[in-house]
Design an enzyme around this catalytic site. Sequence first.
Site, short mmCIF file in Angstrom:
data_model
loop_
_atom_site.label_atom_id
_atom_site.label_comp_id
_atom_site.label_asym_id
_atom_site.label_seq_id
_atom_site.Cartn_x
_atom_site.Cartn_y
_atom_site.Cartn_z
N PRO A 17 -47.67 -30.06 1.54
CA PRO A 17 -46.94 -28.90 1.04
C PRO A 17 -46.03 -28.18 2.05
O PRO A 17 -45.27 -27.29 1.68
CB PRO A 17 -48.05 -27.95 0.57
CG PRO A 17 -49.28 -28.39 1.27
CD PRO A 17 -49.13 -29.86 1.53
N TYR A 73 -43.27 -18.65 9.00
CA TYR A 73 -43.93 -19.89 9.43
C TYR A 73 -44.39 -19.65 10.87
O TYR A 73 -43.55 -19.40 11.75
CB TYR A 73 -42.96 -21.07 9.39
CG TYR A 73 -42.52 -21.46 7.99
CD1 TYR A 73 -43.20 -22.44 7.28
CD2 TYR A 73 -41.42 -20.85 7.38
CE1 TYR A 73 -42.81 -22.81 5.99
CE2 TYR A 73 -41.01 -21.22 6.10
CZ TYR A 73 -41.72 -22.19 5.41
OH TYR A 73 -41.32 -22.56 4.14
P1 FAD Z 1 -48.98 -31.69 -11.97
O1 FAD Z 1 -48.58 -30.29 -11.73
O2 FAD Z 1 -50.14 -32.25 -11.22
O3 FAD Z 1 -49.19 -31.86 -13.52
C1 FAD Z 1 -49.79 -33.01 -14.08
C2 FAD Z 1 -50.46 -32.62 -15.38
O4 FAD Z 1 -51.05 -33.78 -15.97
C3 FAD Z 1 -51.60 -31.63 -15.18
O5 FAD Z 1 -51.46 -30.56 -16.08
C4 FAD Z 1 -52.86 -32.44 -15.42
O6 FAD Z 1 -53.93 -31.66 -15.94
C5 FAD Z 1 -52.36 -33.47 -16.42
N1 FAD Z 1 -53.14 -34.69 -16.46
C6 FAD Z 1 -53.76 -35.33 -15.43
N2 FAD Z 1 -54.39 -36.43 -15.86
C7 FAD Z 1 -54.19 -36.49 -17.19
C8 FAD Z 1 -54.62 -37.39 -18.21
N3 FAD Z 1 -55.39 -38.45 -17.91
N4 FAD Z 1 -54.24 -37.16 -19.48
C9 FAD Z 1 -53.45 -36.09 -19.79
N5 FAD Z 1 -53.02 -35.19 -18.86
C10 FAD Z 1 -53.39 -35.40 -17.58
N6 FAD Z 1 -44.08 -27.87 -4.39
C11 FAD Z 1 -42.92 -27.21 -4.20
O7 FAD Z 1 -41.86 -27.72 -4.60
N7 FAD Z 1 -42.85 -25.97 -3.61
C12 FAD Z 1 -43.97 -25.37 -3.13
O8 FAD Z 1 -43.91 -24.23 -2.64
C13 FAD Z 1 -45.21 -26.09 -3.23
N8 FAD Z 1 -46.35 -25.54 -2.78
C14 FAD Z 1 -47.54 -26.17 -3.05
C15 FAD Z 1 -48.69 -25.56 -2.61
C16 FAD Z 1 -49.91 -26.16 -2.89
C17 FAD Z 1 -51.17 -25.50 -2.39
C18 FAD Z 1 -49.98 -27.39 -3.66
C19 FAD Z 1 -51.30 -28.03 -4.01
C20 FAD Z 1 -48.82 -28.00 -4.10
C21 FAD Z 1 -47.59 -27.40 -3.79
N9 FAD Z 1 -46.42 -27.98 -4.22
C22 FAD Z 1 -45.23 -27.34 -3.94
C23 FAD Z 1 -46.43 -29.23 -5.01
C24 FAD Z 1 -46.33 -28.99 -6.52
O9 FAD Z 1 -47.32 -28.09 -6.94
C25 FAD Z 1 -46.45 -30.31 -7.29
O10 FAD Z 1 -45.53 -31.22 -6.76
C26 FAD Z 1 -46.20 -30.14 -8.80
O11 FAD Z 1 -47.33 -29.56 -9.41
C27 FAD Z 1 -45.90 -31.48 -9.50
O12 FAD Z 1 -45.79 -31.29 -10.89
P2 FAD Z 1 -46.21 -32.45 -11.91
O13 FAD Z 1 -45.97 -31.89 -13.26
O14 FAD Z 1 -45.53 -33.71 -11.52
O15 FAD Z 1 -47.75 -32.69 -11.66
C1 PHB Z 2 -45.69 -21.38 -1.19
O1 PHB Z 2 -45.35 -20.21 -1.38
O2 PHB Z 2 -46.60 -21.92 -1.82
C2 PHB Z 2 -45.00 -22.16 -0.12
C3 PHB Z 2 -43.82 -21.67 0.41
C4 PHB Z 2 -43.17 -22.38 1.42
C5 PHB Z 2 -43.71 -23.57 1.88
C6 PHB Z 2 -44.87 -24.08 1.32
C7 PHB Z 2 -45.53 -23.37 0.31
O3 PHB Z 2 -43.05 -24.24 2.87
#
Ligand code: FAD
Ligand code: PHB
Length: 400
Positions: free
Chosen positions: A295, A203
């Site tokens: 994130p 970081y």
């Molecule tokens: P989502 O992954 O958003 O899944 C929702 C699903 O619902 C999707 O497949 C979507 O296509 C579907 N959907 C949407 N609308 C509809 C509809 N109308 N009908 C049917 N299906 C639908 N979290 C961490 O804990 N650690 C990390 O290191 C981290 N890094 C991240 C880095 C980035 C760049 C980003 C963007 C996020 C990061 N996150 C991290 C957050 C994490 O990715 C999300 O919190 C996680 O994807 C949540 O999962 P979910 O299943 O709740 O939602």
């Molecule tokens: C990642 O690898 O996507 C990542 C790791 C650590 C963080 C945030 C994102 O604090």
Amino acid sequence: MRTLRTQVVIVGAGPSGLLLSHLLSLRGIESIVVERRTREYVEQRVRAGLLEHGTVEVLREAGVADRLDREGLVHEGFQLRFDGGQHRLPFTELTGWTTCMYGQQEVVKDLIRAREAAGGAVHFGIDDVALFDVESDAPRARCTVQDEPAEIIGDFVAGCDGFHGVCRRSLPAGSFTAYEHAYPFAWLGILAEVPPSTEELIYAVHERGFALHSMRSPRISRLYLQVGPEEPLADWPDARIWAELRTRLAVDGREGLNEGPILSRGVTAMRSFVMEPMQWGRLFLAGDAAHIVPPSAAKGLNLAVADVRRLAAAFAAWYADGTMELLNRYSRDSLAAVWQGQEFSAVMTSLLHRFPSDGAYEVRLRRARLQELVTSRASATAFAENYVGLSRARLVAGGE
Ligand code: FAD
Ligand code: PHB
């Protein structure tokens, strides 16, 4: 119209929906999952990568962690760079807990395979889900399944459809309160085919903005740069991305970064959102559908897994003996954990980033906070307990 019956209708096949479906099937409860995107799309979507110890344990208990245990990279500390110097935060020494680097899309692949092996119903490419009667005891989703209009009737609906999903939007105005905060910057993230230049995450706090060196495997690096809130990707050709990463990640003026082909790139907005309550009638929301964090602290996926584990236990209690107690507590208990995650994500975001409004005073305050973190064992321990998820485990245990 075709009528399909199940016990729990699950909207969304991200980590939340797939894991919920799997945990329910392990308890003998049927579900149908409907997902807007194709299977290929959800299996390739690059997002989270840092799994807390508790998240790994849930996946192990669910029997979907064989590959994770083989391929996941176990971490015991991270590097913190500021003012040109480097410091280590040994979170495992401070808390006893490790973290694991394993791509979210790999978790999704493992879960889809497990659902397939168990004969679970996951329908991809369904983009017209509409919910009806969620306040009744026969809530239903209407959509087109295999080119035919269908109505899927369940005892419950689980809204696991992420921040842009349909479930939260189906709720009547006034049935919930939304709390939101937007940060004046974003993250540009790349996945690169190059061995990580570091064993531990770095970081880096820099006057030009924050940078993070993370990884997905011994061959794949994941790197992030703080950029403007509406940054066009077109302004960031590969050479500019690598140059900026080199500058922000330098220690004592020395640069050392392996570079390689960029496999994917994207800009992620930095914002927070919480809806209260996370339930309306027989519709229960989980994961990003109900709350998102910036994130910085890698909490999103971990909070989603915690929601789903709680929701699966609550459904199981209802099916076992009709008890509503856990279902009635689901929103309250989840929100306590969610707000703790919000708080730590906000702390980490303000500690690491350069805000456009920062003057010399704010820069010095941030430096003092960083110094405190690397010189006080008490501060480092409190930080590490949040980082690895131990604080949340304590909160949950205290609430039981
Ligand atoms: P989502 O992954 O958003 O899944 C929702 C699903 O619902 C999707 O497949 C979507 O296509 C579907 N959907 C949407 N609308 C509809 C509809 N109308 N009908 C049917 N299906 C639908 N979290 C961490 O804990 N650690 C990390 O290191 C981290 N890094 C991240 C880095 C980035 C760049 C980003 C963007 C996020 C990061 N996150 C991290 C957050 C994490 O990715 C999300 O919190 C996680 O994807 C949540 O999962 P979910 O299943 O709740 O939602
Ligand atoms: C990642 O690898 O996507 C990542 C790791 C650590 C963080 C945030 C994102 O604090």
